[in-house]
Design a protein around this motif. Structure first.
Motif, short mmCIF file in Angstrom:
data_model
loop_
_atom_site.label_atom_id
_atom_site.label_comp_id
_atom_site.label_asym_id
_atom_site.label_seq_id
_atom_site.Cartn_x
_atom_site.Cartn_y
_atom_site.Cartn_z
N LYS A 52 0.83 -1.20 0.00
CA LYS A 52 0.00 0.00 0.00
C LYS A 52 0.86 1.26 0.00
O LYS A 52 0.58 2.24 -0.72
CB LYS A 52 -0.93 -0.01 1.21
CG LYS A 52 -2.08 -1.03 1.11
CD LYS A 52 -2.99 -0.91 2.31
CE LYS A 52 -4.18 -1.86 2.19
NZ LYS A 52 -5.10 -1.76 3.36
N ARG A 53 1.95 1.23 0.80
CA ARG A 53 2.83 2.39 0.82
C ARG A 53 3.49 2.63 -0.53
O ARG A 53 3.61 3.77 -1.01
CB ARG A 53 3.90 2.21 1.90
CG ARG A 53 3.37 2.37 3.32
CD ARG A 53 4.52 2.56 4.30
NE ARG A 53 5.42 1.40 4.30
CZ ARG A 53 5.29 0.37 5.12
NH1 ARG A 53 4.27 0.33 5.98
NH2 ARG A 53 6.13 -0.63 5.08
N GLN A 54 3.96 1.56 -1.20
CA GLN A 54 4.58 1.69 -2.53
C GLN A 54 3.59 2.24 -3.56
O GLN A 54 3.93 3.07 -4.40
CB GLN A 54 5.13 0.34 -2.99
CG GLN A 54 6.31 -0.16 -2.18
CD GLN A 54 6.76 -1.55 -2.58
OE1 GLN A 54 6.12 -2.18 -3.42
NE2 GLN A 54 7.84 -2.03 -1.96
N ALA A 55 2.34 1.77 -3.45
CA ALA A 55 1.33 2.28 -4.38
C ALA A 55 1.09 3.77 -4.17
O ALA A 55 0.95 4.55 -5.12
CB ALA A 55 0.03 1.48 -4.22
N LEU A 56 1.06 4.18 -2.91
CA LEU A 56 0.88 5.60 -2.62
C LEU A 56 2.04 6.43 -3.14
O LEU A 56 1.87 7.53 -3.68
CB LEU A 56 0.69 5.79 -1.11
CG LEU A 56 -0.61 5.24 -0.51
CD1 LEU A 56 -0.63 5.40 1.01
CD2 LEU A 56 -1.82 5.95 -1.11
N VAL A 57 3.30 5.92 -2.95
CA VAL A 57 4.48 6.65 -3.45
C VAL A 57 4.44 6.75 -4.97
O VAL A 57 4.74 7.79 -5.56
CB VAL A 57 5.76 5.97 -2.97
CG1 VAL A 57 6.99 6.58 -3.64
CG2 VAL A 57 5.89 6.08 -1.46
N GLY A 58 4.08 5.66 -5.67
CA GLY A 58 3.99 5.70 -7.12
C GLY A 58 2.96 6.69 -7.61
O GLY A 58 3.18 7.43 -8.58
N MET A 59 1.81 6.74 -6.93
CA MET A 59 0.78 7.70 -7.32
C MET A 59 1.26 9.13 -7.12
O MET A 59 1.00 10.02 -7.95
CB MET A 59 -0.49 7.44 -6.51
CG MET A 59 -1.18 6.11 -6.83
SD MET A 59 -2.59 5.79 -5.77
CE MET A 59 -3.65 7.16 -6.21
N ALA A 60 2.00 9.37 -6.04
CA ALA A 60 2.53 10.72 -5.81
C ALA A 60 3.55 11.11 -6.88
O ALA A 60 3.58 12.24 -7.37
CB ALA A 60 3.16 10.78 -4.41
N ALA A 61 4.42 10.14 -7.28
CA ALA A 61 5.40 10.43 -8.33
C ALA A 61 4.73 10.72 -9.66
O ALA A 61 5.13 11.62 -10.41
CB ALA A 61 6.37 9.27 -8.46
N ALA A 62 3.68 9.95 -9.98
CA ALA A 62 2.95 10.19 -11.23
C ALA A 62 2.30 11.56 -11.23
O ALA A 62 2.30 12.28 -12.23
CB ALA A 62 1.91 9.09 -11.44
N ALA A 63 1.73 11.93 -10.08
CA ALA A 63 1.11 13.25 -10.00
C ALA A 63 2.15 14.36 -10.17
O ALA A 63 1.91 15.38 -10.84
CB ALA A 63 0.39 13.38 -8.66
N LEU A 64 3.34 14.17 -9.59
CA LEU A 64 4.40 15.17 -9.74
C LEU A 64 4.86 15.27 -11.18
O LEU A 64 5.09 16.38 -11.71
CB LEU A 64 5.58 14.79 -8.83
CG LEU A 64 6.79 15.72 -8.88
CD1 LEU A 64 6.40 17.13 -8.42
CD2 LEU A 64 7.92 15.16 -8.01
N PHE A 65 5.02 14.14 -11.88
CA PHE A 65 5.44 14.16 -13.28
C PHE A 65 4.42 14.88 -14.16
O PHE A 65 4.77 15.70 -15.00
CB PHE A 65 5.64 12.72 -13.77
CG PHE A 65 5.94 12.62 -15.23
CD1 PHE A 65 7.22 12.90 -15.70
CD2 PHE A 65 4.97 12.26 -16.13
CE1 PHE A 65 7.51 12.81 -17.05
CE2 PHE A 65 5.24 12.17 -17.48
CZ PHE A 65 6.52 12.45 -17.94
N VAL A 66 3.15 14.58 -13.94
CA VAL A 66 2.11 15.26 -14.72
C VAL A 66 2.11 16.75 -14.43
O VAL A 66 1.96 17.59 -15.33
CB VAL A 66 0.73 14.64 -14.41
CG1 VAL A 66 -0.39 15.44 -15.06
CG2 VAL A 66 0.68 13.20 -14.89
N GLY A 67 2.34 17.12 -13.18
CA GLY A 67 2.35 18.53 -12.82
C GLY A 67 3.48 19.31 -13.46
O GLY A 67 3.37 20.52 -13.72
N THR A 68 4.63 18.65 -13.74
CA THR A 68 5.76 19.34 -14.38
C THR A 68 5.73 19.23 -15.89
O THR A 68 6.21 20.12 -16.60
CB THR A 68 7.08 18.76 -13.86
OG1 THR A 68 7.09 17.35 -14.08
CG2 THR A 68 7.25 19.06 -12.38
#
Length: 349
Positions: A52-68
């Protein structure tokens, strides 16, 4: 079992719920877990939490990539032109229509050619610039004030006999060594540009006492006796003449012998400033050699005298630019034997 107020159990369950609870307990009271179930749960629960923690980290990284990436894409779309080759995050794509089609971002022209075609175009541009540079140097090499209407290079047809006219022809007075220098100047008398590629043909004709067998012509080279002629490096292999522009061919008469005498007494040289002196011995008629002729500074005699002096000899130098074109002429007096040195095409002054 004790019931609380309103007929409910201490757990807050009514009679029906209690009966259902009792039935469920009776149904599973004989069921026991398998061996190792507790150990499995101890391992599975932490592993599930880690996923669950890894999934949350991956979702945060994807959101950051889309934001940049989205602002960068918007910036690129606003700064590139319609024919530019768009790129996102360093990955380029070819414009629609082929691997090499589209507009050149530097020139705005169609870049549908191959790389070899582009290289050939660059070579042609460099060659044209080099020819223009040579054209600019041609006027400066002639020395003095070059005619701005005269440029070196090609691009026009060869000058015809009808286009060329004699602008000037003449010879100067002999210098201290007896050498006579002269100039032929030809002009483009037409209304069209034309190109001169050679100095034409030159001839020397003996007259009077001049000996035709002792008169010759030679192209001017470095180190020959005609030291005052322009250096051969200034001659042009191709000269573009604008209407009214001109070019020159220079020449020099270098005597090898003085004219023969007809009497026992020699007259003074022209401009020598001295009285005639008697000849101690009769003339043999063979003429004097260079360095022993009468005249100032030991130079070659170029005077014209009648009786008891050098005989009359002339050399007529002619230059014809093209076959059928007018011929420029200059006559050298007091000349009987020698060589005419002449140059190639020189830019008109």
């Amino acid at each position: 079992m004790n019931h609380g107020p309103d007929g409910q159990s201490p757990l807050g369950l009514d009679a029906d719920d209690l009966d259902l609870r009792r039935l469920l307990h009776d149904a599973v009271q004989e069921i026991e877990p398998r061996d190792g179930t507790l150990d499995h749960l101890r391992r599975a629960v932490p592993a599930r939490r880690a996923r669950k923690r890894q999934a949350l980290v991956g979702m945060a990284a994807a959101a950051l990539f889309v934001g940049t990436a989205v602002p960068a894409l918007v910036h690129v779309s606003q700064t590139t032109g319609p024919g530019a080759n768009p790129s996102v995050a360093g990955h380029g794509t070819q414009a629609q229509g082929g691997a090499s089609q589209g507009a050149d971002p530097d020139t705005g022209k169609d870049s549908s050619g191959t790389s070899s075609d582009k290289a050939e175009e660059e070579d042609k541009k460099d060659e044209e610039k080099e020819q223009e540079g040579k054209g600019d140097d041609g006027g400066a090499d002639s020395g003095g004030s070059a005619d701005p209407a005269v440029t070196t290079g090609t691009g026009a047809a060869i000058c015809t006999a009808e286009q060329l006219a004699v602008a000037a022809a003449g010879a100067d007075a002999a210098d201290g060594a007896g050498t006579v220098y002269g100039t032929f100047r030809f002009t483009n008398s037409s209304l069209m540009d034309c190109t001169v590629t050679n100095p034409g043909s030159l001839s020397a004709v003996a007259g009077g006492a001049a000996d035709p067998t002792k008169i010759s012509t030679a192209r001017h080279i470095s180190g020959d006796p005609a030291t005052a002629l322009p250096d051969p490096s200034l001659e042009l292999t191709s000269l573009l003449l604008k209407p009214g522009a001109s070019y020159e061919v220079k020449f020099a008469w270098v005597a090898s012998e003085a004219c023969p005498t007809t009497g026992g007494n020699s007259g003074g040289t022209v401009g020598g400033g001295g009285d005639p002196t008697p000849d101690p011995s009769p003339s043999t008629g063979t003429g004097t050699t260079e360095g022993t002729a009468t005249g100032t500074d030991g130079g070659m005699s170029t005077q014209l005298l009648t009786e008891d002096g050098p005989t009359d000899g002339t050399v007529t130098v002619s230059n014809t630019a093209e076959p059928g074109a007018p011929t420029a002429q200059a006559t050298i007096t007091g000349a009987c034997a020698g060589t005419v040195y002449w140059t190639g095409v020189l830019a008109g002054a």
